[in-house]
Design an enzyme around this catalytic site. Structure first.
Site, mmCIF file in Angstrom:
data_model
loop_
_atom_site.group_PDB
_atom_site.id
_atom_site.type_symbol
_atom_site.label_atom_id
_atom_site.label_comp_id
_atom_site.label_asym_id
_atom_site.label_seq_id
_atom_site.Cartn_x
_atom_site.Cartn_y
_atom_site.Cartn_z
ATOM 1 N N ALA A 109 0.782 -1.187 0.038
ATOM 2 C CA ALA A 109 -0.075 -0.134 -0.239
ATOM 3 C C ALA A 109 0.849 1.142 -0.038
ATOM 4 C CB ALA A 109 -0.789 -0.016 1.238
ATOM 5 N N LYS A 110 0.464 2.327 -0.325
ATOM 6 C CA LYS A 110 1.041 3.684 -0.165
ATOM 7 C C LYS A 110 -0.035 4.637 -0.265
ATOM 8 C CE LYS A 110 5.448 4.310 -0.285
ATOM 9 N NZ LYS A 110 6.190 3.801 0.694
ATOM 10 N N GLY A 111 0.472 5.924 0.318
ATOM 11 C CA GLY A 111 -0.553 6.983 0.429
ATOM 12 C C GLY A 111 0.130 8.522 0.303
ATOM 13 N N ASP A 150 7.008 8.272 5.505
ATOM 14 C CA ASP A 150 7.669 8.325 4.101
ATOM 15 C C ASP A 150 8.176 9.538 3.932
ATOM 16 O OD1 ASP A 150 7.489 6.264 1.541
ATOM 17 O OD2 ASP A 150 7.549 8.167 0.908
#
Ligand code: NAD
Length: 436
Positions: A109-111, A150
């Site tokens: 996942a990433k956002g 991040d």
């Protein structure tokens, strides 16, 4: 030669690497290939935030789950003006392969939120974070999707995320909703050094199994590190402690090198950076460009800054004997081919920098168990996981006919690592009946 010609956006680069890796997986059906190439879900949300001057601004946020076949989504949240659906999609995909390879029970996942942190106050960042997390609602959670820090997000951001989620879900243990938290708020010992430490463990074990320049460990090897941030700074220090000689380092202002027998004095380099904001100008060092650092003669080159640093234009000039991808995607697919034909092994990002997500997993486990592990236990478990992954990748690589140094390699380590990760996801997809 146009050095930028082969530079790809993150999504195209991942697609090229997937294609090479999947070609090595026997019996992979085309439908599964299509399934793995598409993100499962991308959530896009536009939300208002009250600014310090009483105005109201709209912000665009995203959260992508590429796959949750192996477990809840896992991946960072970044705050940067260039955050886009494309970018989070590519980075979520990378997380899927990294988690599958290192064997932690998470999907990818990433956002992120498109914003410029340098133009925002702490109060504005806190309100953006709270609103973004409220918008994501139950799309994140300890058993659904677990964010982490991040680019331009920190322990502080993770603490705000936890607090917002906790306010929406009172009366239960919610610590495992996010990792990379401050130590007092359920963070794990060893998390902030984990990625750099993982690079050292992976490199040492790789050299034990596949000696380079006659050496079966980093002790005595010369090392150049591009980027002296969280990952590169820790890696440089740990490689030095393990007996390597750090002959060059860089940051966004430029690079420095030394010909001193003992390598750079890292305390002095850090002191100079603290004082002036840059490593450049550290006494008793010579300034060089970042491009020159990448092509220095050395045993190990560690790109630990940005993507797309080694491309078709400079891959022929690289003179290191081993490259360790601490950064995500520092080498383009065209450069991969050149380095492969020159017999320069690359420990790929999905292996080399997976120490961070591994200790994030340990943090999640500790939170669910209401426990805190000792630092020695965290580092021992990290070492075991990384060493096992290195053994599997080397085993696959050699099984696929890696040829000795000097003659180039029939297959590169990245393709071997990707094929293992893809194979695992394919197997579990079928076992779970997700794919008939
Ligand atoms: P960071 O912001 O702490 O450090 C980045 C460093 O790169 C800084 O020293 C900066 O000055 C330097 N830099 C920027 N532009 C440069 C340039 N043009 N030339 C040379 N140096 C330059 O970031 P980080 O957390 O250390 O992450 C570095 C890389 O590692 C990124 O690609 C990131 O995605 C990847 N990564 C980080 C983690 C983690 O746990 N932090 C985990 C996996 C992968």
């Amino acid at each position: 030669m146009d050095t930028d010609k082969d530079k790809l956006d993150a999504l195209a680069m991942r697609a090229a690497q997937f294609t090479t890796g999947s070609a090595l997986v026997k019996g992979l059906k085309k439908g599964l290939v299509d399934f793995f190439q598409q993100p499962k879900r991308i959530l896009s949300t536009c939300f208002p935030v009250e600014m310090d001057d009483d105005s109201v601004r709209m912000f665009q946020g995203y959260r992508c789950i590429h796959s949750n076949i192996l477990g809840p989504g896992k991946g960072g949240i970044r705050y940067h003006p260039e955050v886009s659906a494309n970018e989070v999609g590519a980075l979520a995909t990378l997380m899927t392969w990294k988690c599958a390879l290192i064997d932690v029970p998470f999907g990818g996942a990433k956002g992120g939120v498109a914003c410029d942190v340098k133009q925002l106050s702490d109060g504005e960042l806190r309100r953006i974070t709270r609103r973004y997390i409220s918008e994501l609602g139950d799309n994140i959670g300890p058993y659904t999707d677990v964010p982490a820090p991040d680019l331009y997000t920190s322990e502080q951001t993770m603490a705000w995320i936890y607090d917002t989620y906790q306010a929406l879900h009172p009366g239960r243990n919610n610590l495992a909703v996010v990792t990379g938290k401050p130590l007092d708020l359920g963070g794990s010992l060893g998390r902030s050094e984990a990625t750099g430490r993982g690079c050292l463990v992976a490199t040492n074990h790789f050299l034990e199994l596949h000696p380079v320049a006659g050496s079966s460990g980093v002790n005595g090897l010369t090392v150049a590190v591009q980027g002296l941030g969280n990952v590169g700074g820790v890696a440089a220090e740990l490689f030095r402690q393990a007996g390597a000689r750090i002959i060059a380092v860089s940051d966004s202002s430029g690079a420095i090198m030394t010909s001193a027998k003992e390598g750079l004095n890292l305390d002095r380099v850090r002191g100079h950076k603290k004082e002036t904001g840059s490593v450049v100008g550290t006494p008793h060092t010579r300034s060089i460009t970042n491009d020159e650092l990448l092509t220095l003669e050395c045993d190990v080159l560690i790109p630990a800054a940005l993507g797309n640093q080694i491309c078709a234009g400079n891959a022929e000039k690289v003179r290191s004997r081993l490259i360790v991808e601490a950064a995500n995607a520092p080498i383009t697919p065209a450069a991969d081919k050149i380095l492969q034909s020159r017999g320069i092994p690359i420990i790929p990002d999905i292996l080399a920098n997976s120490g961070g997500v591994t200790v994030s997993y340990f943090e999640w486990v500790q939170n669910l168990e209401h426990k805190q592990w000792a630092l020695d236990d965290v580092n021992r478990h990290l070492e075991e996981k990384m060493q096992f992954a290195v053994e599997r990748v080397i085993g696959r690589w050699q099984g696929l006919g890696a040829l000795p140094d000097g003659n180039g390699f029939a297959v590169d380590l990245r393709a071997a690592a990707m094929s293992l990760a893809i194979e695992r996801l394919a197997k579990v997809s079928v076992e779970r009946g997700i794919w008939p």
